[in-house]
Design an enzyme around this catalytic site. Structure first.
Site, PDB file in Angstrom:
ATOM      1  N   ARG A  24      -0.910   5.120  -3.512  1.00 49.51           N
ATOM      2  CA  ARG A  24      -0.065   5.641  -2.609  1.00 49.51           C
ATOM      3  C   ARG A  24       0.749   6.801  -2.995  1.00 49.51           C
ATOM      4  O   ARG A  24       1.451   6.855  -4.076  1.00 49.51           O
ATOM      5  CB  ARG A  24       0.821   4.463  -1.943  1.00 49.51           C
ATOM      6  CG  ARG A  24       1.319   5.125  -0.523  1.00 49.51           C
ATOM      7  CD  ARG A  24       2.202   4.017   0.087  1.00 49.51           C
ATOM      8  NE  ARG A  24       3.778   4.334  -0.358  1.00 49.51           N
ATOM      9  CZ  ARG A  24       4.665   3.338   0.010  1.00 49.51           C
ATOM     10  NH1 ARG A  24       4.378   2.102   0.611  1.00 49.51           N
ATOM     11  NH2 ARG A  24       5.959   3.633  -0.291  1.00 49.51           N
TER      12      ARG A  24
ATOM     13  N   HIS B 294       3.809  -0.364  10.056  1.00 48.00           N
ATOM     14  CA  HIS B 294       2.504  -0.908   9.557  1.00 48.00           C
ATOM     15  C   HIS B 294       2.756  -2.219   8.789  1.00 48.00           C
ATOM     16  O   HIS B 294       3.708  -2.475   8.455  1.00 48.00           O
ATOM     17  CB  HIS B 294       1.719   0.167   8.733  1.00 48.00           C
ATOM     18  CG  HIS B 294       2.397   0.585   7.429  1.00 48.00           C
ATOM     19  ND1 HIS B 294       3.444   1.554   7.508  1.00 48.00           N
ATOM     20  CD2 HIS B 294       2.268   0.407   6.191  1.00 48.00           C
ATOM     21  CE1 HIS B 294       3.826   1.758   6.183  1.00 48.00           C
ATOM     22  NE2 HIS B 294       3.341   0.906   5.460  1.00 48.00           N
TER      23      HIS B 294
ATOM     24  N   ASP C  28       7.713   3.179   5.931  1.00 48.67           N
ATOM     25  CA  ASP C  28       8.007   3.338   4.500  1.00 48.67           C
ATOM     26  C   ASP C  28       9.397   4.053   4.387  1.00 48.67           C
ATOM     27  O   ASP C  28       9.714   5.064   4.907  1.00 48.67           O
ATOM     28  CB  ASP C  28       6.806   4.115   3.923  1.00 48.67           C
ATOM     29  CG  ASP C  28       5.633   3.191   3.709  1.00 48.67           C
ATOM     30  OD1 ASP C  28       5.762   2.175   3.431  1.00 48.67           O
ATOM     31  OD2 ASP C  28       4.607   3.995   3.746  1.00 48.67           O
TER      32      ASP C  28
ATOM     33  N   HIS D 285       7.009  -2.751   8.676  1.00 51.03           N
ATOM     34  CA  HIS D 285       7.964  -1.656   8.207  1.00 51.03           C
ATOM     35  C   HIS D 285       7.290  -0.640   8.271  1.00 51.03           C
ATOM     36  O   HIS D 285       6.278  -0.062   8.832  1.00 51.03           O
ATOM     37  CB  HIS D 285       8.237  -2.106   6.785  1.00 51.03           C
ATOM     38  CG  HIS D 285       7.226  -1.747   5.888  1.00 51.03           C
ATOM     39  ND1 HIS D 285       5.987  -2.315   5.870  1.00 51.03           N
ATOM     40  CD2 HIS D 285       6.711  -0.711   5.189  1.00 51.03           C
ATOM     41  CE1 HIS D 285       5.273  -1.817   5.001  1.00 51.03           C
ATOM     42  NE2 HIS D 285       5.575  -0.753   4.407  1.00 51.03           N
TER      43      HIS D 285
HETATM   44  C1  SIN Z   1       2.132   0.013   2.297  1.00 45.81           C
HETATM   45  O1  SIN Z   1       2.841  -0.710   2.976  1.00 45.81           O
HETATM   46  O2  SIN Z   1       2.392   1.061   2.017  1.00 45.81           O
HETATM   47  C2  SIN Z   1       1.150  -0.658   1.855  1.00 45.81           C
HETATM   48  C3  SIN Z   1      -0.074  -0.914   2.710  1.00 45.81           C
HETATM   49  C4  SIN Z   1      -1.337  -1.550   2.407  1.00 45.81           C
HETATM   50  O3  SIN Z   1      -1.390  -1.690   1.165  1.00 45.81           O
HETATM   51  O4  SIN Z   1      -2.128  -1.448   3.191  1.00 45.81           O
END
Ligand code: SIN
Length: 285
Positions: A276, A260, A106, A104
């Site tokens: 995050r 990612h 974000d 995806h």
């Molecule tokens: C995310 O998708 O923001 C999380 C990525 C992760 O935890 O590695």
């Protein structure tokens, strides 16, 4: 003296050797921002950042998103979303335990999706000396450039429809179900499949099988086939960089030119805890 940088041996990614707890003047910030745009994913190792410093650095890139799943915001600092498989004394997860388990970009479900996300590693799982819980990033500018010209022509002007609520979760996802108000806050949204990067002007693919439910004006079966084809194309190994985490890493990625995936190859007692921040971007065009 320019900031030392080590490029990864991959389609994207670079380590920037800089202590983010030191003052960052406009010249230094400009240099970091250029490196970020050039490399799509940049990381800073061995950081010792307080929450305010993490938030302060993130804010240099724009306004911060307060994540829709309020339960996992850091108390006192709602700009920080906890991503974690750790449970509290009552057995409740302290953070999103299944974030990023499908490819995806974000907040693509927003009218103004995220410009970039900054993930700071507090605890990293390992087993038998092997580090677990990597994150894989795909460079969607390189993926676009590698498409046959006929496909580029086919995609011109098409918009994919992104839906937050459809993202696949782990079987026993502890994530609270979206309320009617949250669903109303995240209606389906159409974004160009080929988007122009707002800072560099480069074209990137902006479509994932995990988030897109169709393509405007296209029959469903045809749209889903095309979405699946583009998703599989984007994540070919030659477009990817895989980040193996260390405690103290701050990794930031460009959501306008990368997708990612978080690799879930760990389970308690192997603990993973990430903080995050998510910077709001502009409307894709
Ligand atoms: C995310 O998708 O923001 C999380 C990525 C992760 O935890 O590695």
């Amino acid at each position: 003296m320019p900031i030392p940088v080590r490029k990864c041996d991959a389609a994207c990614g670079a380590e920037i050797m800089f202590d983010l707890s030191t003052p960052i003047d406009d010249r230094v910030f400009g240099e970091i921002e250029l490196l970020f745009h050039d490399n799509i994913i940049v990381f800073f190792r061995d950081q010792r950042l307080g929450d305010e410093q993490h938030i302060g650095f993130s804010r240099r890139f724009g306004e911060l998103e307060i994540h829709i799943v309020r339960k996992y915001l850091l108390p006192g600092h709602p700009e920080i979303l906890l991503i974690s498989n750790v449970r509290d004394d009552q057995g409740e997860h302290i953070g999103l335990a299944d974030a990023g388990f499908t490819w995806h970009s974000d907040t693509s479900y927003r009218r103004r999706p995220s410009r970039c996300s900054l993930l700071y590693a507090k605890e990293v799982p390992e087993h038998g000396g092997k580090v677990l819980g990597d994150t894989v990033f795909a460079n969607t500018i390189a993926a676009y450039q590698a498409l046959p010209e006929a496909m580029k022509r086919r995609l011109a002007g098409l918009k994919a429809i992104h839906r937050y609520a459809m993202r696949r979760r782990v079987e026993d996802s502890p994530r609270p179900k979206l309320t009617a108000a949250q669903l109303a806050e995240t209606p389906d949204i159409a974004h160009p499949i080929v988007r122009i990067h707002p800072f560099t002007g480069k074209k990137a693919l902006y479509v994932t099988a995990g988030e897109c439910i169709g393509i405007e004006g296209m029959p469903e079966h045809e749209a889903l086939d095309l979405i699946a084809e583009l998703d599989a194309h984007c994540v070919r190994p030659e477009f990817c960089y895989r980040h193996q985490w260390r405690v103290g890493d701050l990794v930031m990625w460009d959501n306008a030119s990368a997708m990612h995936l978080a690799i879930c190859d760990y389970a308690l007692p192997q603990r993973r805890l990430m903080h995050r921040t998510t910077v709001i971007g502009s409307e894709p065009f």
